[in-house]
Motif scaffolding. Structure first.
Motif, PDB file in Angstrom:
ATOM      1  N   ARG A  23       0.834  -1.198   0.000  1.00 15.86           N
ATOM      2  CA  ARG A  23       0.000   0.000   0.000  1.00 15.86           C
ATOM      3  C   ARG A  23       0.871   1.251   0.000  1.00 15.86           C
ATOM      4  N   TYR A  24       0.302   2.294  -0.575  1.00 14.39           N
ATOM      5  CA  TYR A  24       0.904   3.617  -0.564  1.00 14.39           C
ATOM      6  C   TYR A  24      -0.103   4.576   0.055  1.00 14.39           C
ATOM      7  N   LEU A  25       0.345   5.360   1.010  1.00 14.25           N
ATOM      8  CA  LEU A  25      -0.514   6.348   1.663  1.00 14.25           C
ATOM      9  C   LEU A  25      -0.015   7.730   1.269  1.00 14.25           C
ATOM     10  N   PHE A  26      -0.860   8.469   0.577  1.00 10.12           N
ATOM     11  CA  PHE A  26      -0.513   9.804   0.115  1.00 10.12           C
ATOM     12  C   PHE A  26      -1.186  10.834   1.020  1.00 10.12           C
ATOM     13  N   VAL A  27      -0.371  11.613   1.721  1.00  7.83           N
ATOM     14  CA  VAL A  27      -0.874  12.634   2.642  1.00  7.83           C
ATOM     15  C   VAL A  27      -0.807  13.981   1.934  1.00  7.83           C
ATOM     16  N   CYS A  28      -1.959  14.618   1.781  1.00  2.08           N
ATOM     17  CA  CYS A  28      -1.983  15.929   1.151  1.00  2.08           C
ATOM     18  C   CYS A  28      -1.296  16.946   2.069  1.00  2.08           C
ATOM     19  N   ILE A  29      -0.311  17.632   1.521  1.00  7.21           N
ATOM     20  CA  ILE A  29       0.347  18.704   2.277  1.00  7.21           C
ATOM     21  C   ILE A  29       0.228  20.034   1.529  1.00  7.21           C
ATOM     22  N   ASN A  30      -0.790  20.132   0.675  1.00 13.05           N
ATOM     23  CA  ASN A  30      -0.988  21.344  -0.112  1.00 13.05           C
ATOM     24  C   ASN A  30      -1.207  22.549   0.797  1.00 13.05           C
ATOM     25  N   ARG A  31      -0.595  23.654   0.420  1.00  9.63           N
ATOM     26  CA  ARG A  31      -0.735  24.901   1.185  1.00  9.63           C
ATOM     27  C   ARG A  31      -1.272  25.989   0.260  1.00  9.63           C
ATOM     28  N   ARG A  32      -2.306  26.657   0.718  1.00  8.84           N
ATOM     29  CA  ARG A  32      -2.879  27.790  -0.006  1.00  8.84           C
ATOM     30  C   ARG A  32      -2.738  29.037   0.857  1.00  8.84           C
ATOM     31  N   ALA A  33      -3.039  30.163   0.246  1.00 15.26           N
ATOM     32  CA  ALA A  33      -3.020  31.429   0.990  1.00 15.26           C
ATOM     33  C   ALA A  33      -4.017  31.349   2.148  1.00 15.26           C
ATOM     34  N   GLU A  34      -3.682  31.984   3.235  1.00  9.56           N
ATOM     35  CA  GLU A  34      -4.522  31.966   4.443  1.00  9.56           C
ATOM     36  C   GLU A  34      -5.960  32.388   4.169  1.00  9.56           C
ATOM     37  N   ASP A  35      -6.147  33.316   3.227  1.00 10.37           N
ATOM     38  CA  ASP A  35      -7.489  33.840   2.969  1.00 10.37           C
ATOM     39  C   ASP A  35      -8.254  33.052   1.902  1.00 10.37           C
ATOM     40  N   ASN A  36      -7.706  31.970   1.405  1.00  9.53           N
ATOM     41  CA  ASN A  36      -8.397  31.161   0.400  1.00  9.53           C
ATOM     42  C   ASN A  36      -9.560  30.422   1.055  1.00  9.53           C
ATOM     43  N   PRO A  37     -10.774  30.566   0.517  1.00  7.68           N
ATOM     44  CA  PRO A  37     -11.940  29.943   1.148  1.00  7.68           C
ATOM     45  C   PRO A  37     -11.906  28.411   1.157  1.00  7.68           C
ATOM     46  N   LYS A  38     -11.158  27.797   0.261  1.00  7.30           N
ATOM     47  CA  LYS A  38     -11.072  26.327   0.254  1.00  7.30           C
ATOM     48  C   LYS A  38     -10.249  25.809   1.426  1.00  7.30           C
ATOM     49  N   GLY A  39      -9.401  26.660   1.969  1.00  9.10           N
ATOM     50  CA  GLY A  39      -8.498  26.200   3.013  1.00  9.10           C
ATOM     51  C   GLY A  39      -7.433  25.304   2.419  1.00  9.10           C
ATOM     52  N   SER A  40      -6.701  24.620   3.273  1.00  6.66           N
ATOM     53  CA  SER A  40      -5.690  23.684   2.791  1.00  6.66           C
ATOM     54  C   SER A  40      -5.346  22.695   3.885  1.00  6.66           C
ATOM     55  N   CYS A  41      -4.894  21.532   3.456  1.00  2.00           N
ATOM     56  CA  CYS A  41      -4.521  20.505   4.424  1.00  2.00           C
ATOM     57  C   CYS A  41      -3.328  20.947   5.269  1.00  2.00           C
ATOM     58  N   ALA A  42      -2.397  21.663   4.669  1.00  2.00           N
ATOM     59  CA  ALA A  42      -1.224  22.103   5.423  1.00  2.00           C
ATOM     60  C   ALA A  42      -1.626  23.012   6.590  1.00  2.00           C
ATOM     61  N   ALA A  43      -2.655  23.819   6.394  1.00  2.00           N
ATOM     62  CA  ALA A  43      -3.131  24.690   7.467  1.00  2.00           C
ATOM     63  C   ALA A  43      -3.771  23.885   8.593  1.00  2.00           C
ATOM     64  N   LYS A  44      -4.082  22.625   8.319  1.00  2.00           N
ATOM     65  CA  LYS A  44      -4.696  21.737   9.322  1.00  2.00           C
ATOM     66  C   LYS A  44      -3.674  20.731   9.863  1.00  2.00           C
ATOM     67  N   ASP A  45      -2.405  21.071   9.772  1.00  2.00           N
ATOM     68  CA  ASP A  45      -1.294  20.279  10.320  1.00  2.00           C
ATOM     69  C   ASP A  45      -1.006  18.977   9.572  1.00  2.00           C
ATOM     70  N   SER A  46      -1.229  18.960   8.255  1.00  3.87           N
ATOM     71  CA  SER A  46      -0.970  17.740   7.496  1.00  3.87           C
ATOM     72  C   SER A  46       0.515  17.371   7.449  1.00  3.87           C
ATOM     73  N   GLU A  47       1.396  18.357   7.529  1.00  2.00           N
ATOM     74  CA  GLU A  47       2.825  18.035   7.508  1.00  2.00           C
ATOM     75  C   GLU A  47       3.218  17.246   8.754  1.00  2.00           C
ATOM     76  N   GLU A  48       2.599  17.568   9.875  1.00  2.00           N
ATOM     77  CA  GLU A  48       2.840  16.829  11.114  1.00  2.00           C
ATOM     78  C   GLU A  48       2.221  15.426  11.021  1.00  2.00           C
ATOM     79  N   VAL A  49       1.029  15.323  10.453  1.00  2.00           N
ATOM     80  CA  VAL A  49       0.399  14.019  10.245  1.00  2.00           C
ATOM     81  C   VAL A  49       1.313  13.150   9.380  1.00  2.00           C
ATOM     82  N   TYR A  50       1.826  13.712   8.295  1.00  2.00           N
ATOM     83  CA  TYR A  50       2.741  12.972   7.415  1.00  2.00           C
ATOM     84  C   TYR A  50       3.964  12.477   8.189  1.00  2.00           C
TER      85      TYR A  50
END
Length: 151
Positions: A23-50
């Protein structure tokens, strides 16, 4: 005749096959601008999860043959981030936190996904949109029956 793909030609037990994990587990670490309404996984600590997931997979002896933890750019699951895509099983975990990692790794050991973290087909389709502004659910209805994830 020259062999174009020496790692994959010949025996089904080629060098490439031996190097692959189950198996391969792909962790999204995408980062967007703070004001982007979509948000981003990196803003939710995905780098730490990875980082912690990779460490735990290695500590449990799964990194050599069973599972590889990789980073990914956007997986189009912004509403359910932090998102982890599990391949080749082809399902998503959503809203993953560091506290979920032991349960995810245990699931790798037992071949059982963590059901409470699974992103459902409805969540998956609602979170995606195409270039014309339709949701993926609307696009899927135009293409026929919707596929469902059955991990």
């Amino acid at each position: 005749m020259a062999i174009l793909w020496p790692l994959t030609s010949g025996s089904p037990y080629s060098t490439l096959t031996l190097l692959q994990r189950k198996r391969y587990l792909f962790v999204c670490i995408n980062r967007r601008a703070e004001d982007n309404p979509k948000g981003s996984c990196a803003a939710k600590d995905s780098e730490e999860v990875y980082r912690i997931l990779k460490e735990e997979v290695a500590a449990r002896g799964l990194a050599k043959l069973e599972a590889r933890v990789c980073t990914s750019s956007c997986l189009d699951q912004c509403d359910t981030g932090v998102t982890v895509l599990v391949e080749p099983d082809h399902f998503f975990y959503g809203r993953v936190t560091v506290e979920d990692i032991p349960e995810i790794v245990e699931g790798l050991l037992t071949d059982q996904p963590v059901k409470r973290l699974l992103v459902t087909a409805d969540q998956h389709l609602d979170g995606m949109s195409d270039m014309e502004g339709k949701t993926a659910r609307e696009g899927a209805s135009e293409c026929g029956p919707r596929a469902s994830f059955k991990p």
